[in-house]
Design a protein around this motif. Structure first.
Motif, PDB file in Angstrom:
ATOM      1  N   PRO A 187       7.451  -1.161 -12.604  1.00  0.00           N
ATOM      2  CA  PRO A 187       7.905  -2.554 -12.497  1.00  0.00           C
ATOM      3  C   PRO A 187       7.713  -3.163 -11.109  1.00  0.00           C
ATOM      4  O   PRO A 187       8.163  -4.276 -10.851  1.00  0.00           O
ATOM      5  N   ASP A 188       7.055  -2.436 -10.204  1.00  0.00           N
ATOM      6  CA  ASP A 188       6.936  -2.860  -8.806  1.00  0.00           C
ATOM      7  C   ASP A 188       6.071  -4.118  -8.686  1.00  0.00           C
ATOM      8  O   ASP A 188       4.857  -4.070  -8.869  1.00  0.00           O
ATOM      9  N   THR A 189       6.711  -5.239  -8.367  1.00  0.00           N
ATOM     10  CA  THR A 189       5.980  -6.502  -8.247  1.00  0.00           C
ATOM     11  C   THR A 189       5.405  -6.709  -6.849  1.00  0.00           C
ATOM     12  O   THR A 189       4.715  -7.695  -6.603  1.00  0.00           O
ATOM     13  N   GLU A 190       5.693  -5.786  -5.932  1.00  0.00           N
ATOM     14  CA  GLU A 190       5.185  -5.923  -4.566  1.00  0.00           C
ATOM     15  C   GLU A 190       3.994  -5.011  -4.300  1.00  0.00           C
ATOM     16  O   GLU A 190       3.572  -4.850  -3.162  1.00  0.00           O
ATOM     17  N   SER A 191       3.464  -4.386  -5.340  1.00  0.00           N
ATOM     18  CA  SER A 191       2.311  -3.522  -5.179  1.00  0.00           C
ATOM     19  C   SER A 191       1.052  -4.368  -4.999  1.00  0.00           C
ATOM     20  O   SER A 191       1.090  -5.602  -5.027  1.00  0.00           O
TER      21      SER A 191
ATOM     22  N   PRO B 195       2.116  -5.533 -11.991  1.00  0.00           N
ATOM     23  CA  PRO B 195       2.261  -4.548 -13.066  1.00  0.00           C
ATOM     24  C   PRO B 195       1.805  -5.115 -14.405  1.00  0.00           C
ATOM     25  O   PRO B 195       1.780  -6.338 -14.597  1.00  0.00           O
ATOM     26  N   VAL B 196       1.440  -4.224 -15.314  1.00  0.00           N
ATOM     27  CA  VAL B 196       1.126  -4.658 -16.676  1.00  0.00           C
ATOM     28  C   VAL B 196       2.418  -5.177 -17.306  1.00  0.00           C
ATOM     29  O   VAL B 196       3.468  -4.529 -17.237  1.00  0.00           O
TER      30      VAL B 196
END
Length: 330
Positions: free
Chosen positions: A55-59, A63-64
């Motif tokens: 769920p990492d939105t800062e990668s 995310p899918v």
């Protein structure tokens, strides 16, 4: 006519389990103006997919989304088109997802030669190849006579990095997790040294293999091999952090080595991911294709059959049970 696709319906807690995916059946789409339909023949399974499920939105890449087709690279043939740049019969590659057919406007899709085997394309010219090439030449900037250490050296990325480094005149030390993989690195790929990080005396073996220390470090795993290699780094050494596959399924990552040597040895450490550099795929692909045609790069593929095998196949990567680039043949 219908086709199947695999959707991500839940986030993995630790390991990738079958219940986080759903296989659905859809009607084959009809393209609108500027679009085309691809019938996929092969999918690539890559360690990065574990991060895409989180769920990492800062990668480095979003995310899918749950309920959407699981992201994956693949190759296939254009079977219906309303896009002049991608006529029917074209062979293409791109992030089309875990699916048997894909509708696309061509963004992020590249034309590929028809004469090269699919396994060669996904093993050398696709994500593993461009990752290897960028990490070695743009991040590590190798020079003949240097010593390079590579973790997951028998993997799809590490094996290419080592071969390209060897062709440049470097001393290549590969680190892998089985005797069979180490044997392949030495006997088939010509690495100078291949060490099993599971050996109790791994650190001693590494010291013996690198009497002049280590100048360059291509990091793919984290885990047990990281600290011994880090401690062998020479002053002004360079480290490319490409992956940490040993850490992806842990709730709490292992502690890394002390930062003290970064100061004492004036090390340069750079993480990188290829979505930042996708605009260079045609350039890198051309160079890698040339190396492949000249016989400068060897590869081996681990092929599993059928779309339904893709979710369970992913775990082969994290268990270290794949022997070569992991590919799904549809």
């Amino acid at each position: 006519m219908t086709y199947r696709q695999i959707k991500l319906i839940a986030r993995p807690e630790k390991e990738i389990t079958a219940d986080i995916f759903e296989i659905t059946t859809q009607e084959i789409p009809t393209p609108s103006e500027g679009e085309f339909v691809v019938k996929l023949s092969h999918l690539s399974l890559d360690p990065a997919m574990r991060g895409w499920m989180s769920p990492d939105t800062e990668s480095y890449i979003p995310p899918v989304e749950l309920g959407h087709v699981m992201r994956a690279s693949g190759i296939g043939e254009v079977v219906e088109s309303k896009n002049e740049s991608f006529p029917v019969g074209s062979r293409v590659m791109g992030l089309m997802g875990m699916t048997e057919y894909a509708l696309t406007d061509g963004k992020g899709i590249n034309l590929i030669p028809k004469e090269l085997p699919a396994e060669a394309i996904l093993s050398v010219i696709a994500l593993p190849g461009i990752t290897s090439y960028h990490g070695l030449f743009e991040v590590l900037k190798p020079e003949a006579g240097q010593t390079i250490a590579i973790t997951a050296a028998a993997g799809s990325v590490g094996s290419l990095v080592g071969q390209m480094a060897k062709n440049l005149g470097l001393t290549v030390v590969g680190v892998a997790g089985s005797e069979e993989k180490c044997q392949w690195l030495k006997d088939e790929l010509g690495f100078d040294h291949a060490l099993n990080y599971k050996d109790a005396d791994f650190a001693e073996q590494l010291t013996q293999a690198t009497p002049k220390g280590i100048d360059l470090y291509f990091e793919n795993t984290g885990g047990a091999a990281q600290t011994p290699i880090f401690e062998r780094m020479n002053a002004h050494g360079r480290i490319a952090v490409c992956g940490l596959i040993a850490e992806y399924q842990k709730e709490v990552p292992d502690l890394g080595p002390s930062w003290l040597n970064i100061i004492k040895k004036r090390l340069t450490i750079q993480g990188f991911t290829m979505p930042d550099h996708f605009h260079r795929i045609p350039e890198y692909g051309q160079v890698l294709g040339g190396m492949l045609m000249k016989g400068e790069l060897k590869y081996r593929a681990h092929v599993i059959k059928g779309l339904e095998s893709a979710p369970s196949g992913l775990n082969l990567l994290f268990d270290g049970k794949n022997t070569g680039k992991l590919i799904v043949e549809l």
